[in-house]
Design a protein around this motif. Structure first.
Motif, PDB file in Angstrom:
ATOM      1  N   PHE A   1       0.719  -1.416   0.150  1.00 46.89           N
ATOM      2  CA  PHE A   1       0.049   0.034  -0.203  1.00 46.89           C
ATOM      3  C   PHE A   1       0.723   1.344   0.088  1.00 46.89           C
ATOM      4  N   GLY A   2       2.204   1.132   0.552  1.00 46.40           N
ATOM      5  CA  GLY A   2       2.763   2.324   0.391  1.00 46.40           C
ATOM      6  C   GLY A   2       2.490   3.654   1.523  1.00 46.40           C
ATOM      7  N   THR A   3       1.654   3.248   2.388  1.00 45.08           N
ATOM      8  CA  THR A   3       1.459   4.316   3.308  1.00 45.08           C
ATOM      9  C   THR A   3       2.168   4.258   4.686  1.00 45.08           C
ATOM     10  N   LYS A   4       2.966   3.289   4.893  1.00 42.01           N
ATOM     11  CA  LYS A   4       3.953   3.221   6.032  1.00 42.01           C
ATOM     12  C   LYS A   4       5.268   3.658   5.958  1.00 42.01           C
ATOM     13  N   LYS A   5       5.775   4.455   6.818  1.00 41.91           N
ATOM     14  CA  LYS A   5       7.294   5.200   6.837  1.00 41.91           C
ATOM     15  C   LYS A   5       8.027   4.240   5.988  1.00 41.91           C
ATOM     16  N   THR A   6       8.242   2.969   6.228  1.00 39.62           N
ATOM     17  CA  THR A   6       9.187   2.000   5.579  1.00 39.62           C
ATOM     18  C   THR A   6       8.884   1.832   4.304  1.00 39.62           C
ATOM     19  N   SER A   7       7.597   2.002   3.637  1.00 41.80           N
ATOM     20  CA  SER A   7       7.230   1.456   2.326  1.00 41.80           C
ATOM     21  C   SER A   7       6.595   2.790   1.804  1.00 41.80           C
ATOM     22  N   ALA A   8       6.881   4.026   2.261  1.00 42.01           N
ATOM     23  CA  ALA A   8       6.401   5.188   1.559  1.00 42.01           C
ATOM     24  C   ALA A   8       6.365   5.304   0.123  1.00 42.01           C
ATOM     25  N   GLY A   9       5.291   5.281  -0.642  1.00 36.64           N
ATOM     26  CA  GLY A   9       5.478   5.490  -2.028  1.00 36.64           C
ATOM     27  C   GLY A   9       5.741   4.388  -2.910  1.00 36.64           C
ATOM     28  N   ILE A  10       5.759   3.233  -2.140  1.00 33.90           N
ATOM     29  CA  ILE A  10       6.308   2.065  -3.127  1.00 33.90           C
ATOM     30  C   ILE A  10       5.136   1.700  -3.963  1.00 33.90           C
ATOM     31  N   ASP A  11       3.922   2.017  -3.796  1.00 31.52           N
ATOM     32  CA  ASP A  11       2.746   1.470  -4.657  1.00 31.52           C
ATOM     33  C   ASP A  11       2.833   2.194  -5.884  1.00 31.52           C
ATOM     34  N   MET A  12       3.217   3.576  -5.810  1.00 37.03           N
ATOM     35  CA  MET A  12       3.606   4.407  -7.103  1.00 37.03           C
ATOM     36  C   MET A  12       4.857   3.686  -7.957  1.00 37.03           C
ATOM     37  N   VAL A  13       5.630   3.250  -7.402  1.00 34.75           N
ATOM     38  CA  VAL A  13       6.825   2.828  -8.101  1.00 34.75           C
ATOM     39  C   VAL A  13       6.210   1.363  -8.795  1.00 34.75           C
ATOM     40  N   PHE A  14       5.397   0.559  -8.195  1.00 27.81           N
ATOM     41  CA  PHE A  14       4.650  -0.662  -8.769  1.00 27.81           C
ATOM     42  C   PHE A  14       4.034  -0.172  -9.922  1.00 27.81           C
ATOM     43  N   LEU A  15       3.191   0.770  -9.835  1.00 26.51           N
ATOM     44  CA  LEU A  15       2.116   1.222 -10.959  1.00 26.51           C
ATOM     45  C   LEU A  15       3.073   1.900 -11.845  1.00 26.51           C
ATOM     46  N   GLU A  16       4.189   2.664 -11.629  1.00 32.52           N
ATOM     47  CA  GLU A  16       4.671   3.094 -13.068  1.00 32.52           C
ATOM     48  C   GLU A  16       5.284   2.061 -13.858  1.00 32.52           C
ATOM     49  N   ARG A  17       5.943   0.991 -13.117  1.00 32.90           N
ATOM     50  CA  ARG A  17       6.637  -0.113 -13.740  1.00 32.90           C
ATOM     51  C   ARG A  17       5.607  -0.930 -14.456  1.00 32.90           C
ATOM     52  N   ALA A  18       4.269  -0.960 -13.744  1.00 32.65           N
ATOM     53  CA  ALA A  18       3.543  -1.844 -14.410  1.00 32.65           C
ATOM     54  C   ALA A  18       2.902  -1.291 -15.646  1.00 32.65           C
ATOM     55  N   LEU A  19       2.720   0.079 -15.777  1.00 32.33           N
ATOM     56  CA  LEU A  19       2.458   0.846 -16.991  1.00 32.33           C
ATOM     57  C   LEU A  19       3.374   0.747 -18.044  1.00 32.33           C
ATOM     58  N   GLN A  20       4.681   0.793 -17.533  1.00 33.27           N
ATOM     59  CA  GLN A  20       5.653   0.468 -18.661  1.00 33.27           C
ATOM     60  C   GLN A  20       5.565  -0.799 -19.379  1.00 33.27           C
ATOM     61  N   LEU A  21       5.172  -1.816 -18.772  1.00 40.85           N
ATOM     62  CA  LEU A  21       4.914  -2.973 -19.149  1.00 40.85           C
ATOM     63  C   LEU A  21       3.732  -3.394 -20.163  1.00 40.85           C
ATOM     64  N   ALA A  22       2.440  -2.902 -19.629  1.00 43.06           N
ATOM     65  CA  ALA A  22       1.253  -3.232 -20.192  1.00 43.06           C
ATOM     66  C   ALA A  22       0.948  -2.618 -21.104  1.00 43.06           C
ATOM     67  N   GLY A  23       0.449  -3.034 -22.324  1.00 43.66           N
ATOM     68  CA  GLY A  23      -0.049  -2.317 -23.337  1.00 43.66           C
ATOM     69  C   GLY A  23      -1.465  -1.829 -23.451  1.00 43.66           C
ATOM     70  N   THR A  24      -2.323  -2.386 -22.867  1.00 39.87           N
ATOM     71  CA  THR A  24      -3.506  -2.269 -22.663  1.00 39.87           C
ATOM     72  C   THR A  24      -4.113  -1.760 -21.344  1.00 39.87           C
ATOM     73  N   ALA A  25      -3.791  -2.173 -20.026  1.00 43.78           N
ATOM     74  CA  ALA A  25      -4.424  -1.748 -18.976  1.00 43.78           C
ATOM     75  C   ALA A  25      -3.667  -2.419 -17.863  1.00 43.78           C
ATOM     76  N   VAL A  26      -3.827  -1.667 -16.848  1.00 45.19           N
ATOM     77  CA  VAL A  26      -3.160  -2.160 -15.170  1.00 45.19           C
ATOM     78  C   VAL A  26      -4.422  -2.148 -14.474  1.00 45.19           C
ATOM     79  N   TYR A  27      -4.429  -3.289 -13.681  1.00 45.68           N
ATOM     80  CA  TYR A  27      -5.590  -3.534 -12.609  1.00 45.68           C
ATOM     81  C   TYR A  27      -4.748  -3.646 -11.337  1.00 45.68           C
ATOM     82  N   SER A  28      -5.471  -2.772 -10.462  1.00 43.85           N
ATOM     83  CA  SER A  28      -4.580  -2.658  -9.128  1.00 43.85           C
ATOM     84  C   SER A  28      -5.150  -2.365  -8.082  1.00 43.85           C
ATOM     85  N   LEU A  29      -4.847  -3.045  -6.920  1.00 42.26           N
ATOM     86  CA  LEU A  29      -5.501  -2.503  -5.655  1.00 42.26           C
ATOM     87  C   LEU A  29      -4.895  -1.481  -4.815  1.00 42.26           C
TER      88      LEU A  29
END
Length: 124
Positions: A41-69
């Motif tokens: 989720f990227g909401t804790k101090k130790t993982s802040a923003g990690i969800d956005m890193v995952f999203l950006e990488r997924a968008l680089q990989l996907a041609g059509t869509a990214v589904y994410s929680l």
């Protein structure tokens, strides 16, 4: 149709690797049609923003869509990031997830978390 499922455990299971080296396949980055993921989720101090890193990488990989929680409480922030990334964002479903205690630091037996299942797609 090629679909890849990315789970949050990948980062922790691979020890010292980072997301840049984890998702470095191909030259154009569009290796799959769709990515489905449950990032940290990227909401804790130790993982802040990690969800956005995952999203950006997924968008680089996907041609059509990214589904994410993502936590519902971060929806406005995620919408602003989607705008900056020049992608459409659609909340497909609003869910409740019962997260059981898995670490010693967890004080409650489980926690009910409101989660959005979001579809990200390139703008036309």
């Amino acid at each position: 149709v090629v679909v890849v499922v990315v789970v949050s455990l990948i980062v922790f299971a691979c020890g010292g690797c980072n997301l840049d080296s984890l998702f470095c396949w191909g030259t154009d980055g569009k290796l799959v049609d769709t990515v489905i993921m449950n990032p940290p989720f990227g909401t804790k101090k130790t993982s802040a923003g990690i969800d956005m890193v995952f999203l950006e990488r997924a968008l680089q990989l996907a041609g059509t869509a990214v589904y994410s929680l993502h936590k519902t409480s971060t929806r406005d922030f995620i919408a602003s990031r989607a705008e900056k990334l020049n992608v459409n964002m659609e909340v497909v479903a609003e869910l409740r997830y019962d997260l059981p205690a898995t670490y010693k630091s967890h004080k409650r037996k489980s926690v009910d978390i409101q989660v959005d299942f979001i579809r990200f797609s390139p703008k036309s």
